[in-house]
Design a protein around this motif. Structure first.
Motif, PDB file in Angstrom:
ATOM      1  N   GLU A  70       1.106  -0.865  -0.255  1.00  0.00           N
ATOM      2  CA  GLU A  70      -0.090  -0.199  -0.225  1.00  0.00           C
ATOM      3  C   GLU A  70       0.985   1.289  -0.157  1.00  0.00           C
ATOM      4  O   GLU A  70       0.470   2.355  -1.108  1.00  0.00           O
ATOM      5  N   ILE A  71       2.197   1.098   0.517  1.00  0.00           N
ATOM      6  CA  ILE A  71       3.303   2.510   0.543  1.00  0.00           C
ATOM      7  C   ILE A  71       3.338   2.163  -0.670  1.00  0.00           C
ATOM      8  O   ILE A  71       3.513   3.728  -0.902  1.00  0.00           O
ATOM      9  N   ALA A  72       3.511   1.570  -1.262  1.00  0.00           N
ATOM     10  CA  ALA A  72       3.887   1.964  -2.688  1.00  0.00           C
ATOM     11  C   ALA A  72       2.858   2.190  -4.192  1.00  0.00           C
ATOM     12  O   ALA A  72       3.258   2.997  -4.511  1.00  0.00           O
ATOM     13  N   ASP A  73       1.710   2.141  -3.502  1.00  0.00           N
ATOM     14  CA  ASP A  73       0.276   2.897  -4.460  1.00  0.00           C
ATOM     15  C   ASP A  73       0.206   4.034  -3.975  1.00  0.00           C
ATOM     16  O   ASP A  73       0.496   4.728  -4.847  1.00  0.00           O
ATOM     17  N   ILE A  74       0.916   4.103  -2.314  1.00  0.00           N
ATOM     18  CA  ILE A  74       0.892   5.285  -2.405  1.00  0.00           C
ATOM     19  C   ILE A  74       2.357   6.726  -2.709  1.00  0.00           C
ATOM     20  O   ILE A  74       1.623   7.724  -3.786  1.00  0.00           O
ATOM     21  N   ILE A  75       3.072   6.065  -2.763  1.00  0.00           N
ATOM     22  CA  ILE A  75       4.069   6.938  -3.548  1.00  0.00           C
ATOM     23  C   ILE A  75       4.118   7.112  -5.100  1.00  0.00           C
ATOM     24  O   ILE A  75       3.991   7.828  -5.515  1.00  0.00           O
ATOM     25  N   ALA A  76       3.259   5.450  -5.971  1.00  0.00           N
ATOM     26  CA  ALA A  76       2.823   5.893  -7.404  1.00  0.00           C
ATOM     27  C   ALA A  76       2.143   6.942  -7.027  1.00  0.00           C
ATOM     28  O   ALA A  76       1.669   7.846  -7.996  1.00  0.00           O
ATOM     29  N   ALA A  77       0.882   6.774  -6.711  1.00  0.00           N
ATOM     30  CA  ALA A  77       0.385   8.054  -6.673  1.00  0.00           C
ATOM     31  C   ALA A  77       0.633   9.765  -6.386  1.00  0.00           C
ATOM     32  O   ALA A  77       0.232  10.510  -7.292  1.00  0.00           O
ATOM     33  N   VAL A  78       1.589  10.193  -5.406  1.00  0.00           N
ATOM     34  CA  VAL A  78       1.957  10.976  -4.862  1.00  0.00           C
ATOM     35  C   VAL A  78       3.246  11.449  -6.607  1.00  0.00           C
ATOM     36  O   VAL A  78       2.824  12.612  -7.446  1.00  0.00           O
ATOM     37  N   ILE A  79       3.831  10.335  -7.048  1.00  0.00           N
ATOM     38  CA  ILE A  79       4.359  10.588  -8.598  1.00  0.00           C
ATOM     39  C   ILE A  79       3.146  10.903  -9.171  1.00  0.00           C
ATOM     40  O   ILE A  79       3.983  11.988 -10.343  1.00  0.00           O
ATOM     41  N   ALA A  80       1.957  10.008  -9.727  1.00  0.00           N
ATOM     42  CA  ALA A  80       1.512  10.352 -10.571  1.00  0.00           C
ATOM     43  C   ALA A  80       0.780  11.637 -10.385  1.00  0.00           C
ATOM     44  O   ALA A  80       1.024  12.690 -11.916  1.00  0.00           O
ATOM     45  N   ILE A  81       0.314  12.319  -9.599  1.00  0.00           N
ATOM     46  CA  ILE A  81      -0.177  13.554  -9.637  1.00  0.00           C
ATOM     47  C   ILE A  81       0.904  14.714  -9.655  1.00  0.00           C
ATOM     48  O   ILE A  81       0.354  16.175  -9.963  1.00  0.00           O
ATOM     49  N   ASN A  82       1.787  14.518  -8.992  1.00  0.00           N
ATOM     50  CA  ASN A  82       2.851  15.908  -9.512  1.00  0.00           C
ATOM     51  C   ASN A  82       3.145  15.092 -10.730  1.00  0.00           C
ATOM     52  O   ASN A  82       3.910  16.285 -11.529  1.00  0.00           O
ATOM     53  N   LEU A  83       3.801  13.964 -11.955  1.00  0.00           N
ATOM     54  CA  LEU A  83       3.209  14.332 -12.908  1.00  0.00           C
ATOM     55  C   LEU A  83       2.838  14.768 -13.866  1.00  0.00           C
ATOM     56  O   LEU A  83       2.791  15.783 -14.830  1.00  0.00           O
ATOM     57  N   TRP A  84       1.519  14.748 -13.754  1.00  0.00           N
ATOM     58  CA  TRP A  84       0.714  15.807 -14.137  1.00  0.00           C
ATOM     59  C   TRP A  84       0.445  17.335 -13.866  1.00  0.00           C
ATOM     60  O   TRP A  84       0.258  17.677 -14.470  1.00  0.00           O
ATOM     61  N   ASN A  85       0.874  17.197 -12.361  1.00  0.00           N
ATOM     62  CA  ASN A  85       0.739  19.001 -12.151  1.00  0.00           C
ATOM     63  C   ASN A  85       2.154  19.698 -13.597  1.00  0.00           C
ATOM     64  O   ASN A  85       1.454  20.269 -13.820  1.00  0.00           O
ATOM     65  N   ARG A  86       2.813  18.943 -13.511  1.00  0.00           N
ATOM     66  CA  ARG A  86       4.311  19.370 -13.972  1.00  0.00           C
ATOM     67  C   ARG A  86       3.549  19.064 -15.955  1.00  0.00           C
ATOM     68  O   ARG A  86       3.924  20.381 -16.297  1.00  0.00           O
ATOM     69  N   VAL A  87       2.912  18.151 -16.190  1.00  0.00           N
ATOM     70  CA  VAL A  87       2.192  18.366 -17.748  1.00  0.00           C
ATOM     71  C   VAL A  87       2.063  19.349 -17.878  1.00  0.00           C
ATOM     72  O   VAL A  87       1.628  20.543 -18.816  1.00  0.00           O
TER      73      VAL A  87
END
Length: 150
Positions: free
Chosen positions: A120-137
């Motif tokens: 679940e922590i891996a999924d949390i990290i992936a979720a944080v990375i994903a939204i940061n990616l969308w924000n940057r795009v």
């Protein structure tokens, strides 16, 4: 601000990969509440009005209260409006989003480990990375609020 480019047209395979990550996260056992809190808080830190707009609306559709949405940016000072589990996720979200400042602290990791499995922590990290990616795009392309990226 004028939109710079159509990301979907310029990099369709990159967008497809980003959507693939979102599809993976949609099947994650993390609650919708946790996922939206991550998206809102990271987007606030990154100053991404486009994503704040989308994810606060999504949170409301998922039953989140306006009060809690208004207080996401001040979650540390909000008393018991957020659970200890949510506070641990928000702290982790902030530290990963701002990872260039101090990295991810042992305390933030230990706090989240008290509520979630490593998977679940891996999924949390992936979720944080994903939204940061969308924000940057969105911020890099200056995508206007209301216009679709996908």
């Amino acid at each position: 601000m004028q939109k710079r480019l159509n990301f979907k047209a310029a990099a369709p395979n990159a967008l497809k990969a980003m959507i693939g990550l979102e599809n993976y996260l949609a099947s994650s056992p993390l609650s919708r509440t946790v996922k939206e809190l991550i998206k809102i808080r990271a987007s606030q830190l990154n100053g991404c009005a486009y994503c704040i707009n989308i994810h606060t609306q999504d949170a409301i559709k998922n039953g989140e209260s306006s009060q809690r949405i208004f207080l996401v940016g001040a979650w540390r000072e909000a008393g018991d409006i957020f659970t200890q589990e949510e506070k641990a996720v928000l702290a982790l979200t902030e530290e990963i989003t701002m990872i260039h400042q101090k990295g991810l602290s042992d305390k933030a990791y230990a706090d989240v480990l008290g509520f979630f499995s490593e998977s679940e922590i891996a999924d949390i990290i992936a979720a944080v990375i994903a939204i940061n990616l969308w924000n940057r795009v969105v911020l890099s392309t200056r995508l206007p609020i209301g216009e679709s990226l996908a």
